[in-house]
Design an enzyme around this catalytic site. Structure first.
Site, PDB file in Angstrom:
ATOM      1  N   ASP A 168      31.747  89.210  50.222  1.00 21.85           N
ATOM      2  CA  ASP A 168      32.548  90.048  49.317  1.00 21.85           C
ATOM      3  C   ASP A 168      33.914  90.426  49.895  1.00 21.85           C
ATOM      4  O   ASP A 168      34.456  91.495  49.602  1.00 21.85           O
ATOM      5  CB  ASP A 168      31.786  91.351  48.943  1.00 21.85           C
ATOM      6  CG  ASP A 168      30.474  91.054  48.255  1.00 21.85           C
ATOM      7  OD1 ASP A 168      30.387  90.011  47.576  1.00 21.85           O
ATOM      8  OD2 ASP A 168      29.529  91.859  48.399  1.00 21.85           O
ATOM      9  N   LYS A 220      36.978  86.363  48.682  1.00 24.78           N
ATOM     10  CA  LYS A 220      37.148  84.890  48.743  1.00 24.78           C
ATOM     11  C   LYS A 220      37.570  84.325  47.397  1.00 24.78           C
ATOM     12  O   LYS A 220      38.423  83.444  47.306  1.00 24.78           O
ATOM     13  CB  LYS A 220      35.823  84.222  49.186  1.00 24.78           C
ATOM     14  CG  LYS A 220      35.354  84.637  50.562  1.00 24.78           C
ATOM     15  CD  LYS A 220      34.004  84.048  50.895  1.00 24.78           C
ATOM     16  CE  LYS A 220      32.847  84.575  50.081  1.00 24.78           C
ATOM     17  NZ  LYS A 220      32.566  86.016  50.282  1.00 24.78           N
ATOM     18  N   GLY A 276      28.979  86.320  44.150  1.00 25.08           N
ATOM     19  CA  GLY A 276      29.729  86.849  43.005  1.00 25.08           C
ATOM     20  C   GLY A 276      31.177  86.865  43.421  1.00 25.08           C
ATOM     21  O   GLY A 276      31.563  87.656  44.281  1.00 25.08           O
ATOM     22  N   HIS A 277      31.958  85.949  42.897  1.00 25.36           N
ATOM     23  CA  HIS A 277      33.361  85.816  43.296  1.00 25.36           C
ATOM     24  C   HIS A 277      34.258  86.284  42.150  1.00 25.36           C
ATOM     25  O   HIS A 277      34.279  85.665  41.083  1.00 25.36           O
ATOM     26  CB  HIS A 277      33.664  84.357  43.677  1.00 25.36           C
ATOM     27  CG  HIS A 277      32.872  83.892  44.869  1.00 25.36           C
ATOM     28  ND1 HIS A 277      32.821  82.584  45.273  1.00 25.36           N
ATOM     29  CD2 HIS A 277      32.104  84.579  45.756  1.00 25.36           C
ATOM     30  CE1 HIS A 277      32.059  82.495  46.353  1.00 25.36           C
ATOM     31  NE2 HIS A 277      31.601  83.686  46.655  1.00 25.36           N
ATOM     32  N   GLN A 280      29.076  83.954  50.611  1.00 29.75           N
ATOM     33  CA  GLN A 280      28.575  84.890  51.613  1.00 29.75           C
ATOM     34  C   GLN A 280      29.610  85.048  52.746  1.00 29.75           C
ATOM     35  O   GLN A 280      30.788  84.953  52.481  1.00 29.75           O
ATOM     36  CB  GLN A 280      27.203  84.442  52.163  1.00 29.75           C
ATOM     37  CG  GLN A 280      26.067  84.561  51.151  1.00 29.75           C
ATOM     38  CD  GLN A 280      26.026  83.466  50.106  1.00 29.75           C
ATOM     39  OE1 GLN A 280      25.984  82.298  50.438  1.00 29.75           O
ATOM     40  NE2 GLN A 280      26.011  83.830  48.854  1.00 29.75           N
TER      41      GLN A 280
HETATM   42  P1  GDP Z   1      34.013  87.533  47.136  1.00 27.17           P
HETATM   43  O1  GDP Z   1      32.558  87.482  46.939  1.00 27.17           O
HETATM   44  O2  GDP Z   1      34.413  87.335  48.570  1.00 27.17           O
HETATM   45  O3  GDP Z   1      34.786  86.641  46.222  1.00 27.17           O
HETATM   46  O4  GDP Z   1      34.462  89.034  46.790  1.00 27.17           O
HETATM   47  P2  GDP Z   1      33.943  89.905  45.518  1.00 27.17           P
HETATM   48  O5  GDP Z   1      34.593  89.409  44.295  1.00 27.17           O
HETATM   49  O6  GDP Z   1      32.470  90.013  45.536  1.00 27.17           O
HETATM   50  O7  GDP Z   1      34.462  91.326  45.935  1.00 27.17           O
HETATM   51  C1  GDP Z   1      35.808  91.601  46.130  1.00 27.17           C
HETATM   52  C2  GDP Z   1      36.205  92.742  45.179  1.00 27.17           C
HETATM   53  O8  GDP Z   1      37.464  93.246  45.582  1.00 27.17           O
HETATM   54  C3  GDP Z   1      36.397  92.285  43.753  1.00 27.17           C
HETATM   55  O9  GDP Z   1      36.082  93.344  42.899  1.00 27.17           O
HETATM   56  C4  GDP Z   1      37.883  91.959  43.685  1.00 27.17           C
HETATM   57  O10 GDP Z   1      38.416  92.063  42.371  1.00 27.17           O
HETATM   58  C5  GDP Z   1      38.442  93.029  44.572  1.00 27.17           C
HETATM   59  N1  GDP Z   1      39.648  92.669  45.321  1.00 27.17           N
HETATM   60  C6  GDP Z   1      40.009  91.499  45.892  1.00 27.17           C
HETATM   61  N2  GDP Z   1      41.165  91.632  46.569  1.00 27.17           N
HETATM   62  C7  GDP Z   1      41.545  92.922  46.424  1.00 27.17           C
HETATM   63  C8  GDP Z   1      42.632  93.693  46.926  1.00 27.17           C
HETATM   64  O11 GDP Z   1      43.487  93.229  47.660  1.00 27.17           O
HETATM   65  N3  GDP Z   1      42.666  95.019  46.560  1.00 27.17           N
HETATM   66  C9  GDP Z   1      41.723  95.592  45.781  1.00 27.17           C
HETATM   67  N4  GDP Z   1      41.845  96.874  45.496  1.00 27.17           N
HETATM   68  N5  GDP Z   1      40.692  94.893  45.294  1.00 27.17           N
HETATM   69  C10 GDP Z   1      40.587  93.584  45.636  1.00 27.17           C
HETATM   70  P1  IMO Z   2      29.561  86.456  48.123  1.00 27.44           P
HETATM   71  O1  IMO Z   2      29.724  84.966  48.087  1.00 27.44           O
HETATM   72  C1  IMO Z   2      27.494  89.864  49.901  1.00 27.44           C
HETATM   73  C2  IMO Z   2      23.292  89.283  51.006  1.00 27.44           C
HETATM   74  C3  IMO Z   2      22.244  90.045  50.232  1.00 27.44           C
HETATM   75  C4  IMO Z   2      21.195  90.215  51.317  1.00 27.44           C
HETATM   76  C5  IMO Z   2      21.268  88.919  52.090  1.00 27.44           C
HETATM   77  C6  IMO Z   2      20.237  87.882  51.679  1.00 27.44           C
HETATM   78  O2  IMO Z   2      29.824  87.141  46.833  1.00 27.44           O
HETATM   79  O3  IMO Z   2      30.321  87.043  49.276  1.00 27.44           O
HETATM   80  P2  IMO Z   2      19.938  86.334  49.526  1.00 27.44           P
HETATM   81  O4  IMO Z   2      19.787  86.679  48.087  1.00 27.44           O
HETATM   82  O5  IMO Z   2      21.095  85.468  49.829  1.00 27.44           O
HETATM   83  O6  IMO Z   2      18.677  85.786  50.134  1.00 27.44           O
HETATM   84  O7  IMO Z   2      20.193  87.745  50.260  1.00 27.44           O
HETATM   85  O8  IMO Z   2      22.568  88.389  51.851  1.00 27.44           O
HETATM   86  N1  IMO Z   2      24.212  88.458  50.184  1.00 27.44           N
HETATM   87  C7  IMO Z   2      25.492  88.775  49.946  1.00 27.44           C
HETATM   88  N2  IMO Z   2      26.205  89.863  50.287  1.00 27.44           N
HETATM   89  N3  IMO Z   2      28.087  88.851  49.248  1.00 27.44           N
HETATM   90  C8  IMO Z   2      27.398  87.733  48.921  1.00 27.44           C
HETATM   91  O9  IMO Z   2      27.980  86.652  48.374  1.00 27.44           O
HETATM   92  C9  IMO Z   2      26.025  87.677  49.236  1.00 27.44           C
HETATM   93  N4  IMO Z   2      25.061  86.749  49.046  1.00 27.44           N
HETATM   94  C10 IMO Z   2      23.969  87.235  49.648  1.00 27.44           C
HETATM   95  O10 IMO Z   2      22.739  91.273  49.776  1.00 27.44           O
HETATM   96  O11 IMO Z   2      21.566  91.253  52.196  1.00 27.44           O
HETATM   97 MG    MG Z   3      31.011  88.640  46.171  1.00 28.80          MG
END
Ligand code: GDP
Ligand code: IMO
Ligand code: MG
Length: 463
Positions: free
Chosen positions: A40, A43, A67-68, A251
């Site tokens: 998270d 990416k 979840g991207h 991840q």
């Molecule tokens: P990922 O799994 O690495 O793609 O990241 P996620 O989408 O799960 O989580 C990142 C969260 O931060 C999302 O809600 C994005 O919309 C938000 N986000 C990404 N870059 C920024 C930033 O520079 N500032 C803020 N405030 N939010 C951001």
């Molecule tokens: P993105 O790509 C954050 C965590 C789960 C749990 C552990 C194992 O959005 O960054 P699983 O269901 O994979 O067997 O769970 O890994 N986890 C993540 N945490 N971002 C993710 O993906 C994750 N995918 C799995 O919360 O701790």
């Molecule tokens: Mg994510």
């Protein structure tokens, strides 16, 4: 067709034979996007920025546990299985062999993308060698996560772990097998018999109906068939033709099955090495590794987190950063930036460029604590403990960096950042040995600062 890398370097005697040197010289640029923390990191947003230039995005690990989030002109997309390239009609997206694919989740995601007006047909391909997640994987995971005496990982309950177990146990179903009707039937019958017995004996679970499962998955297979390709061939051919590829990690480093905080990890190789294994593009064809790190830290699920802020400070960071799981909605644990952890990520992934995201979330602070070292039993340590319990003994050494206490989300250039923010970046660079190539100051595509040297080295197009 040529798969060997040359770039005009003298070829060692172990290198493969060159079939068409003129094509070799054209090999496209490649970069791996890897989560440098616990996932998270942002990416999804960064992949989206890079696809302005890169022509192909290949996802190499994980499944719909990811979840991207990508926000384009205020419109929000949360991608789980489908790579970020899908949001640019000129870009090709590939789900690599390293991914575990839930056919139902995939079809649902594709349907919602279509509904949002996104062009999917002809732009999205699935590896014929990717593993398939079936309902008994979720059944096994649910049982084992809730079983007394077992370590609760806090998984996403998507069946990810059990699907990778079957892959490594050499009893998995691959996408090519999903499309093979007779094989699909026998596989589901045999697997259901076995899994039902195990799940009943261990967790007292209700049995799954093999006939119903076959009917549902055979129907899904028909809808999935048009997307299926030999994607290793597709990607290597594209590279040889000079196309550029970004390998999209899911991840993060600390969730990697080998290098993360085992057993509180996911079940795949989320680090950069996974890009080669998970797509069939050789390691010699990877040019750059870009690590994504928040300006602070978060983690969802159980397991070690040395800089975690359990109290009101952590709550404040969660609120300001909107730190709730993109898919599960679970609150993310929050804490300060952890440089020993980031140095480790740099080493394991070979990170040459860092992207620092969510800088804006620290905009209100006048002082920012950063963990600069770990002590165990009064002694500073190098590296990270090999056991999850080892983290309990860690005492974090903090240094307080000056905050900038001013908004950054409208800043467009590195030099336009407040002095303290530039110093924060310089400190990260000094401590990790990686360069900061991009800074994200808001969730939208446009809220991004690109550093000139990064633009030059990656050959990024101007916006
Ligand atoms: P990922 O799994 O690495 O793609 O990241 P996620 O989408 O799960 O989580 C990142 C969260 O931060 C999302 O809600 C994005 O919309 C938000 N986000 C990404 N870059 C920024 C930033 O520079 N500032 C803020 N405030 N939010 C951001
Ligand atoms: P993105 O790509 C954050 C965590 C789960 C749990 C552990 C194992 O959005 O960054 P699983 O269901 O994979 O067997 O769970 O890994 N986890 C993540 N945490 N971002 C993710 O993906 C994750 N995918 C799995 O919360 O701790
Ligand atoms: Mg994510």
């Amino acid at each position: 067709m040529v798969f060997a890398r040359s770039q005009g370097r003298p070829q060692g005697r172990h290198h493969s034979r060159k079939f068409h040197p003129e094509i070799e010289l054209k090999r496209g640029r490649t970069a791996v996007i890897v989560g440098a923390q616990w996932g998270d990191e942002g990416k999804g947003k960064i992949v989206d920025v890079l696809t302005h230039t890169f022509e192909i995005v290949a996802r190499y690990a994980g499944g719909h546990n990811a979840g991207h989030t990508v926000i384009i002109n205020g419109k929000k997309f949360i991608l789980q299985l489908v790579p970020g390239g899908i949001l640019r009609p000129e870009c090709t997206s590939v789900i690599g062999n390293g991914v575990v694919l839930d056919p139902m989740a995939f079809l649902k995601e594709v349907a919602s993308l279509r509904d949002a007006g996104v062009k999917v047909e002809g732009n999205l391909f699935i590896s014929n060698r990717a593993q398939v997640i079936l309902p008994y994987h979720r059944m096994m995971e649910l049982g084992s996560e809730n079983a007394p005496g077992r370590v609760k990982i806090g998984t996403t309950s998507r069946g990810i772990g059990p699907a990778y177990e079957d892959k490594m146990g050499r009893r998995g179903l691959r996408v090519a097998d999903l499309l093979d009707r007779p094989l699909l039937r026998t596989h589901i019958e045999n697997a259901c018999r076995e899994k039902n017995m195990i799940a009943h004996a261990l967790f007292n679970s209700d049995p799954l109906d093999a006939d119903k499962m076959f009917a549902e998955y055979a129907a899904a297979a028909d809808k999935i068939a048009p997307f299926v390709r030999d994607t290793a061939l597709l990607l290597n051919r594209a590279l040889a033709e000079g196309k550029s590829i970004v390998f999209e990690g899911a991840q993060g480093t600390m969730l990697d099955i080998d290098h993360g905080t085992y057993p509180f990890v996911t079940s795949s190789s989320s680090t950069s090495g996974g890009a080669a294994i998970g797509t069939g593009v050789p390691p010699t064809s990877i040019d750059t590794v870009i690590g994504i790190s928040k300006a602070y830290c978060t983690r969802v699920g159980g397991g070690p987190f040395p800089t975690e802020l359990p109290g009101v400070e952590g709550e404040d960071l969660r609120k300001r950063g909107n730190e709730f799981g993109a898919v599960t909605g679970r609150p993310r644990r929050t804490g300060w930036l952890d440089l020993p952890q980031l140095r480790y990520a740099g080493m394991i992934n070979g990170i040459s460029w860092l992207v620092v995201t969510k800088l804006d979330v620290l905009d209100h602070l006048t002082e920012i604590p950063v963990c600069v070292g770990y002590k165990i039993d009064g002694k500073e340590i190098d590296g990270l403990p090999p056991q999850a319990c080892g983290y309990e003994k860690i005492e974090c050494l903090y240094r307080k960096m000056p905050g900038w206490a001013t908004p950054t989300n409208k800043v467009k250039t590195f030099d336009g950042l407040p002095k303290a923010a530039r110093e924060y970046m310089a400190f990260i660079e000094k401590e990790t040995g990686a360069r900061v190539g991009m800074i994200s100051t808001g969730p939208d595509r446009t809220e991004t600062i690109l550093v000139d040297d990064f633009v030059k080295e990656l050959g990024l197009k101007a916006n």
